[in-house]
Design a protein around this motif. Structure first.
Motif, PDB file in Angstrom:
ATOM      1  N   SER A   1      48.700 -32.254  18.254  1.00  0.00           N
ATOM      2  CA  SER A   1      47.382 -31.838  17.766  1.00  0.00           C
ATOM      3  C   SER A   1      47.045 -30.458  18.311  1.00  0.00           C
ATOM      4  O   SER A   1      47.421 -30.118  19.439  1.00  0.00           O
ATOM      5  CB  SER A   1      46.320 -32.856  18.198  1.00  0.00           C
ATOM      6  OG  SER A   1      46.198 -32.860  19.602  1.00  0.00           O
TER       7      SER A   1
ATOM      8  N   SER B   1      42.306 -25.959   6.037  1.00  0.00           N
ATOM      9  CA  SER B   1      42.469 -26.960   7.091  1.00  0.00           C
ATOM     10  C   SER B   1      42.803 -26.253   8.392  1.00  0.00           C
ATOM     11  O   SER B   1      43.034 -25.041   8.422  1.00  0.00           O
ATOM     12  CB  SER B   1      43.599 -27.938   6.735  1.00  0.00           C
ATOM     13  OG  SER B   1      44.847 -27.255   6.692  1.00  0.00           O
TER      14      SER B   1
ATOM     15  N   PRO C   1      47.486 -32.067   5.073  1.00  0.00           N
ATOM     16  CA  PRO C   1      46.822 -32.393   6.337  1.00  0.00           C
ATOM     17  C   PRO C   1      47.815 -32.895   7.380  1.00  0.00           C
ATOM     18  O   PRO C   1      48.737 -33.650   7.063  1.00  0.00           O
ATOM     19  CB  PRO C   1      45.828 -33.487   5.941  1.00  0.00           C
ATOM     20  CG  PRO C   1      46.407 -34.104   4.702  1.00  0.00           C
ATOM     21  CD  PRO C   1      47.094 -32.983   3.983  1.00  0.00           C
TER      22      PRO C   1
ATOM     23  N   THR D   1      44.906 -36.181  10.310  1.00  0.00           N
ATOM     24  CA  THR D   1      43.725 -35.871   9.489  1.00  0.00           C
ATOM     25  C   THR D   1      43.854 -36.379   8.056  1.00  0.00           C
ATOM     26  O   THR D   1      42.875 -36.333   7.300  1.00  0.00           O
ATOM     27  CB  THR D   1      43.436 -34.363   9.468  1.00  0.00           C
ATOM     28  OG1 THR D   1      44.566 -33.664   8.925  1.00  0.00           O
ATOM     29  CG2 THR D   1      43.152 -33.844  10.869  1.00  0.00           C
TER      30      THR D   1
ATOM     31  N   ARG E   1      43.733 -39.213   7.294  1.00  0.00           N
ATOM     32  CA  ARG E   1      42.779 -40.324   7.194  1.00  0.00           C
ATOM     33  C   ARG E   1      41.591 -39.934   6.319  1.00  0.00           C
ATOM     34  O   ARG E   1      40.963 -40.777   5.704  1.00  0.00           O
ATOM     35  CB  ARG E   1      42.280 -40.714   8.578  1.00  0.00           C
ATOM     36  CG  ARG E   1      43.311 -41.375   9.467  1.00  0.00           C
ATOM     37  CD  ARG E   1      42.738 -41.695  10.841  1.00  0.00           C
ATOM     38  NE  ARG E   1      42.385 -40.478  11.571  1.00  0.00           N
ATOM     39  CZ  ARG E   1      41.141 -40.092  11.831  1.00  0.00           C
ATOM     40  NH1 ARG E   1      40.127 -40.810  11.409  1.00  0.00           N
ATOM     41  NH2 ARG E   1      40.911 -38.990  12.518  1.00  0.00           N
ATOM     42  N   TRP E   2      41.250 -38.626   6.297  1.00  0.00           N
ATOM     43  CA  TRP E   2      40.079 -38.182   5.543  1.00  0.00           C
ATOM     44  C   TRP E   2      40.296 -36.885   4.775  1.00  0.00           C
ATOM     45  O   TRP E   2      39.487 -36.524   3.924  1.00  0.00           O
ATOM     46  CB  TRP E   2      38.873 -38.001   6.478  1.00  0.00           C
ATOM     47  CG  TRP E   2      39.189 -37.224   7.731  1.00  0.00           C
ATOM     48  CD1 TRP E   2      39.558 -37.736   8.944  1.00  0.00           C
ATOM     49  CD2 TRP E   2      39.192 -35.802   7.902  1.00  0.00           C
ATOM     50  NE1 TRP E   2      39.794 -36.724   9.859  1.00  0.00           N
ATOM     51  CE2 TRP E   2      39.560 -35.525   9.242  1.00  0.00           C
ATOM     52  CE3 TRP E   2      38.900 -34.728   7.054  1.00  0.00           C
ATOM     53  CZ2 TRP E   2      39.666 -34.229   9.749  1.00  0.00           C
ATOM     54  CZ3 TRP E   2      39.003 -33.432   7.561  1.00  0.00           C
ATOM     55  CH2 TRP E   2      39.381 -33.198   8.895  1.00  0.00           C
ATOM     56  N   ALA E   3      41.378 -36.183   5.052  1.00  0.00           N
ATOM     57  CA  ALA E   3      41.629 -34.892   4.409  1.00  0.00           C
ATOM     58  C   ALA E   3      42.715 -35.022   3.350  1.00  0.00           C
ATOM     59  O   ALA E   3      43.482 -35.984   3.327  1.00  0.00           O
ATOM     60  CB  ALA E   3      42.043 -33.848   5.451  1.00  0.00           C
TER      61      ALA E   3
END
Length: 457
Positions: free
Chosen positions: A29, A256, A394, A398, A400-402
Motif C-alpha cells: 500500500s 486513483s 485499482p 481498493t 472493494r469500492w473503486a
C-alpha cells in the motif's frame, strides 16, 4: 539448473493464515514512509534534510504552485539530471513527426490495431444522455459532456510504456476530450524514446512535455508557463507520482492513487502449472509486484513452485521477478472453492485470473477485482496490452469500492429539470412541506410567488 524459489506458502487451515495474507497487501500500500537508501541520499542532497516521500511531494507541489515553470525545471534538473528550458521541455511537432516516420512499420500497425480494439470497447460502454418525461408538465434529463482538458502521466524510468499511453489517451478520446497533455520523464525510456513519441503522433497527441515525478503532477494541476491547468490527471507512476496525485486532488480530479501491480490467480486441477507460473511472473516482473495463487489442490502448489523456478532461470527479468515473488508472492492452499472466493474478495486484487474448469460460474461470486480474466487461455497480458478495457486498475485492495479507468471517467454529468406552471403546482406541496421542515422560507417563497395568481383565483 533452476534455483529453488523461496516463495511464501500459506495453508489457510493454520491460525495465522489470515494475518499473513493481509500483511502481503499492507506491504504494497502507498503509505509514503518507506524509501530506499539511494532515495534518502537524494532527498538530503536536494532538500538538505531527511524528508519522507509525503513531505517531499508537499514541498515540490507547493513550490511549483508558487513559482511555476521555474520550479518545475529546477526539480527536473535536480531529480532527473536533465537541464531543460521552456522550449526543450516540450516535445516539438517536428520531433513527434520524425519519430513516427522512423518507427518500425509493424510497430505502428500494432499501435493502430490496439487503438481500434480499445476505441471500440470504450465507445461501446460510453454513457448516453437520458430523458424522463412525466406527462407534458415535467421533463428530467441527464446530460453528459466531456472534460475539456486532461493530463496523462506516463512512466519512463525502467522501461518505455506505449501501452500505458494507449490505455489512458484512447479512453479520453472516446469520451470526446479535446485537449490531452502528456507528461513523461526526460529519460531514454520516456521523453526521448522514439517509440513512445511515435505512438503519441499515431494517436494524434500533439502536446507532450518532458517532465516527470511530483513536479509534473503539480504543473498539470496548477498550470505553469506553457502548460495550462487540466481538469483531471490520469496514468500510472511511482510512489512520488501517486502521493502527488493525492495532494492535488480537489484542485483537479484524478483516476486513483495506485500502488504496485498485483494479480491473484485461482486455479483448480485443470490448470496448467506452466501457465499459472507465467502469469504470476508477468506481474512480479514489474518489481515490485504482488503475485498470489489460490488453490484447493495440494499437488498444484508444488507443481507451480517448480514451474516458477524453471521459468525464472530462463527469463531476462527473472532476477527482478524472483525478488518480487519472494517478498510479495504467495502460494495459498484453501479448503475449497468457497474459501477461495471469500479470500479473493477480501484481497480485492487489481488483476484476477480464474483458471478453473468453469470460470464463468466462479466469476459470478467474485465481486472485488479490477479486471477478471476467464479461463486457461486468457493471460493477464492480453488485458495489459490489447483487449480493450484500460489496464489502469485499482490496487491495494481498493477494488472493494473503486473501478478501472474507462471512457466514462472523462465525462461529467449534469441534470436538467423543466416543469411547466402546471407541473410546478403539482409538486409545490412537497417542496413547501420540506422547506418548512428545514426552516428555509425563501425556498418556499420561490414557489409561492410563482403560484400567487392561482391562489388568488
Amino acid at each position: 539448473m533452476a534455483t529453488t524459489l523461496n516463495i511464501s506458502r500459506i495453508d489457510c487451515a493454520s491460525d495465522d493464515a489470515r494475518e499473513a495474507i493481509l500483511e502481503l497487501r499492507r506491504q504494497l500500500s502507498p503509505k509514503g514512509n518507506v524509501v530506499s537508501p539511494q532515495g534518502r541520499a537524494r532527498t538530503m542532497e536536494v532538500f538538505g534534510e531527511p524528508l519522507t516521500p509525503q513531505e517531499v511531494v508537499e514541498r515540490i507541489c507547493a513550490d511549483v504552485r508558487d513559482r511555476g515553470l521555474e520550479a518545475v525545471l529546477e526539480y527536473t534538473a535536480k531529480l532527473d539530471g536533465a537541464k531543460l528550458d521552456a522550449v526543450s521541455a516540450r516535445v516539438s511537432r517536428d520531433e513527434l513527426r520524425a519519430a513516427h516516420k522512423a518507427a518500425d512499420p509493424e510497430y505502428l500497425k500494432t499501435i493502430s490495431r490496439v487503438r481500434e480494439n480499445i476505441l471500440a470497447f470504450q465507445l461501446g460502454i460510453l454513457n448516453r444522455d437520458a430523458v424522463l418525461r412525466r406527462g407534458v408538465d415535467t421533463e428530467l434529463r441527464l446530460r453528459y459532456r466531456p472534460l475539456q482538458r486532461v493530463g496523462v502521466c506516463i512512466p519512463g524510468g525502467a522501461a518505455a510504456y506505449p501501452s500505458s499511453l494507449l490505455m489512458t489517451v484512447v479512453p479520453a478520446q472516446a469520451a470526446g476530450v479535446e485537449e490531452i497533455a502528456v507528461v513523461v520523464p526526460p529519460t531514454p525510456f520516456g521523453g526521448y524514446n522514439t517509440d513512445l513519441l511515435a505512438a503519441c503522433y499515431a494517436l494524434g497527441v500533439t502536446e507532450v512535455h518532458r517532465i516527470g515525478g511530483a513536479q509534473a503532477i503539480a504543473a498539470l494541476a496548477y498550470g505553469v508557463e506553457g502548460i495550462p491547468a487540466v481538469d483531471k490527471i490520469v496514468g500510472p507512476g511511482n510512489l512520488f507520482v501517486a502521493l502527488a496525485k493525492r495532494f492535488v486532488y480537489g484542485e483537479v480530479d484524478i483516476d486513483s492513487i495506485a500502488g504496485p501491480s498485483e494479480v491473484v490467480l485461482i486455479a483448480d486441477w485443470t490448470a496448467d502449472p506452466r501457465f499459472v507460473a507465467a502469469d504470476l511472473i508477468s506481474q512480479a516482473e514489474h518489481s515490485p509486484g504482488a503475485s498470489v495463487m489460490i488453490t484447493w489442490e495440494p499437488d498444484l502448489i508444488d507443481r507451480v513452485a517448480d514451474a516458477l523456478a524453471q521459468q525464472l532461470s530462463q527469463l531476462s527479468r527473472g532476477d527482478l521477478a524472483r525478488d518480487s515473488l519472494e517478498r510479495f508472492g504467495a502460494l495459498i492452499l484453501v479448503r475449497d472453492e468457497d474459501e477461495a472466493v471469500t479470500l479473493t474478495n477480501l484481497i480485492a486484487p487489481e488483476h484476477l485470473h480464474v483458471s478453473t474448469s468453469d470460470p464463468e460460474r466462479l466469476a459470478e461470486r467474485l465481486t472485488n477485482a479490477g479486471a477478471i480474466f476467464l479461463g486457461h487461455e486468457t493471460p493477464v497480458a492480453v488485458g495489459d496490452y490489447a483487449a480493450g478495457p484500460s489496464h489502469v486498475l485499482p490496487t491495494g485492495g481498493t477494488a472493494r469500492w473503486a473501478s478501472g479507468l474507462c471512457s466514462n471517467d472523462f465525462l461529467k454529468r449534469t441534470s436538467l429539470i423543466f416543469v411547466s406552471r402546471e407541473g410546478l403546482a403539482q409538486i409545490a406541496p412537497d417542496v413547501r412541506l420540506l422547506a418548512d421542515k428545514e426552516g428555509l422560507t425563501a425556498h418556499r417563497y420561490s414557489v409561492d410567488v410563482r403560484l400567487e395568481d392561482d391562489q388568488r383565483a
